[in-house]
Write a protein that holds these residues in place. Structure first.
Motif, PDB file in Angstrom:
ATOM      1  N   GLU A 446       0.280  11.836   3.337  1.00 63.89           N
ATOM      2  CA  GLU A 446       0.267  10.901   4.474  1.00 63.89           C
ATOM      3  C   GLU A 446      -0.895   9.904   4.395  1.00 63.89           C
ATOM      4  N   PRO A 449       0.172   5.718   4.172  1.00 63.49           N
ATOM      5  CA  PRO A 449       0.550   5.069   5.444  1.00 63.49           C
ATOM      6  C   PRO A 449      -0.596   5.058   6.453  1.00 63.49           C
ATOM      7  N   ARG A 468      -0.568  -4.311   0.191  1.00 66.51           N
ATOM      8  CA  ARG A 468       0.754  -4.944   0.227  1.00 66.51           C
ATOM      9  C   ARG A 468       1.224  -5.278  -1.186  1.00 66.51           C
ATOM     10  N   TYR A 471       1.703  -1.780  -3.082  1.00 71.96           N
ATOM     11  CA  TYR A 471       2.761  -0.918  -2.528  1.00 71.96           C
ATOM     12  C   TYR A 471       3.679  -1.765  -1.638  1.00 71.96           C
ATOM     13  N   GLU A 474       5.923   0.143   0.956  1.00 72.88           N
ATOM     14  CA  GLU A 474       5.265   0.857   2.048  1.00 72.88           C
ATOM     15  C   GLU A 474       4.434  -0.059   2.944  1.00 72.88           C
ATOM     16  N   ALA A 475       3.920  -1.173   2.408  1.00 70.56           N
ATOM     17  CA  ALA A 475       2.972  -2.005   3.150  1.00 70.56           C
ATOM     18  C   ALA A 475       3.509  -3.410   3.372  1.00 70.56           C
TER      19      ALA A 475
END
Length: 476
Positions: A446, A449, A468, A471, A474-475
């Protein structure tokens, strides 16, 4: 062209890594319960064998015959007997007697030079020779452990500096996180461009170490290593004020034929290099040669023993910790392992192999400094916190260099151009997040995130942008 049948395809899809993980777990457990024997007059090796028809006992006799004296009827008390290997342990895994561990003792009498020293090349060509790895009878083999008597270990040079030495050389405190980076682009660059890239890295006091990539060759007519080094050293000097007086080790890539390597090493040292880098996997003996050739210097170069391609040896049957041990004894100051990350590993080693590699590089050895572990291969702003927490938990922060290439040199600015300054700034923000302890109790799975959310909440814009880019899923 004929179609490939399903049985053949199943065989081709066999997951050798899964078997290797299982095999390592079994062997690790058995060796912990019954460690390999030690003998002050022998090098003791441990092998895993799966034999087609021989028993483990018979394999031991064949090794003794083919890898040492080549004699079967040996007079007791003779020089031949003193130069013949012997079996010092057998651990059969099943009733066939063909599957299991074999401990073989190779006599120092056969190996040592007059002053009592020994080389890794000689050790390997004896303990990893044809009768062990090249005969059809051997269905599978691993060289899993190597015990060297202390009196022989002390004859090796070992690292010139080790973690404590490189920190002292560059002004980094023992507990302070130390970072390094790799020049990118990795090929097709001129000395002037190397100077620009190094100056960008040198402007960030986070870095202790900068190295070239193995794809940048030393004897290019348009980019000789000596001139690249000259430009890099000048760039570091120009950035000295921004670094608060801290040093920065620059390691150009050295390669070539054996007769060319020392010439190139001396050329880059003359140009001011404080480190050198070899693709140690494919340059057998080079580390020891250069370590010995520079041993007399007041400030010999720190040696980065690049291990790209080490899988050629580890998948071929020599466990990584054996290779790492010999590389450390020969004199490498830096050695890459892999970063901690959630999910599937990106790079080997991982699991028990990773633990064994890092332990071998840093455990106490008589008269030999530790090797500084370079955690690299996907290390970035998204997982640096996990790695910092890991080394702190293990009490090995002093021994680790965090080496990030693309995470520093491939981050792009608002104009869409790569900007190492932004990459370094994002890494420093990730470091500050770790120091704040805000994500201390977040599980590894975790962490990313939670880090993205924290960067958003605290308006750590550079870190947020780096995440960003690293990833995108995810970002977003």
């Amino acid at each position: 062209m004929s179609a490939i049948d399903s049985a053949t395809l199943n065989s081709l899809w066999h997951d050798a890594d899964a078997r290797e993980v299982l095999l390592r777990a079994i062997i690790t457990e058995r060796l912990a319960a019954k460690p390999p024997p030690m003998d002050v007059d022998f090098i003791v090796t441990t092998y895993f064998f799966a034999l087609r028809s021989w028993s483990l006992d018979h394999a031991a006799k064949e090794i003794s015959y083919h890898a040492t004296s080549g004699t079967k009827h040996i007079p007791p008390g003779s020089l031949l007997e003193q130069c013949t290997a012997k079996t010092v342990g057998v651990d059969a895994f099943d009733a066939t007697g063909r599957l299991g561990l074999l401990h073989i003792a190779f006599p120092l009498k056969m190996l040592l030079q007059p002053d009592g020293h020994l080389t890794s090349c000689d050790i390997l060509h004896t303990i990893a020779g044809a009768i062990i790895f090249d005969v059809y009878e051997v269905q599978d083999v691993r060289l899993v452990a190597l015990q060297i008597p202390e009196k022989v270990i002390r004859t090796f040079p070992g690292p010139a500096y080790g973690p404590q030495g490189v920190r002292k050389l560059t002004g980094f405190a023992p507990a302070e996180p130390a970072f390094g980076t790799i020049l990118k682009p990795t090929a097709g660059i001129t000395p002037e461009e190397v100077g620009v890239l190094v100056e960008e890295a040198a402007a960030c006091p986070l870095f202790l170490f900068v190295k070239e990539d193995e794809n940048l060759y030393p004897r290019l007519d348009y980019s000789p290593a000596k001139e690249r080094t000259r430009q890099a050293v000048a760039a570091i000097q120009r950035a000295r004020d921004k670094r608060g007086g801290r040093g920065l080790i620059f390691a150009p890539h050295i390669s070539g034929a054996p007769n060319e390597i020392l010439e190139t090493v001396h050329a880059v040292i003359e140009a001011g290099a404080t480190g050198v880098m070899f693709s140690e996997t494919f340059a057998g003996g080079t580390v020891r040669m250069v370590r010995e050739a520079t041993r007399h210097m007041k400030n010999p170069p720190a040696i980065y023993g690049h291990n790209a391609g080490i899988g050629v040896k580890t998948r071929g049957g020599i466990w990584r910790e054996v290779i790492d041990l010999l590389a450390r004894l020969d004199g490498i100051d830096f050695r890459q392992t892999a970063p901690v990350k959630p999910g599937e590993p990106f790079l080997k080693p991982y699991g028990l192999e990773w633990e064994a590699s890092e332990a071998t590089l840093t455990r106490p050895l008589p008269g030999i400094k530790p090797t500084m572990i370079a955690r690299a291969g996907g290390l970035d702003q998204g997982n640096i916190g996990i790695n910092l927490a890991d080394v702190e938990k293990r009490g090995m922060a002093e021994n680790v260099l965090f080496l990030a290439g693309s995470a520093i040199n491939s981050i792009k600015n608002a104009a869409g151009k790569t900007d190492p300054k932004l990459g370094a700034e994002a890494m420093m923000q990730a470091l500050e997040v770790h120091r704040s302890g805000e994500l201390r109790d977040v599980p590894m799975e975790e962490h990313l995130p939670a880090l993205i959310a924290l960067a958003e909440r605290k308006q750590l814009k550079t870190l947020r942008e780096a995440l960003r880019q690293r990833y995108p899923a995810e970002a977003r």
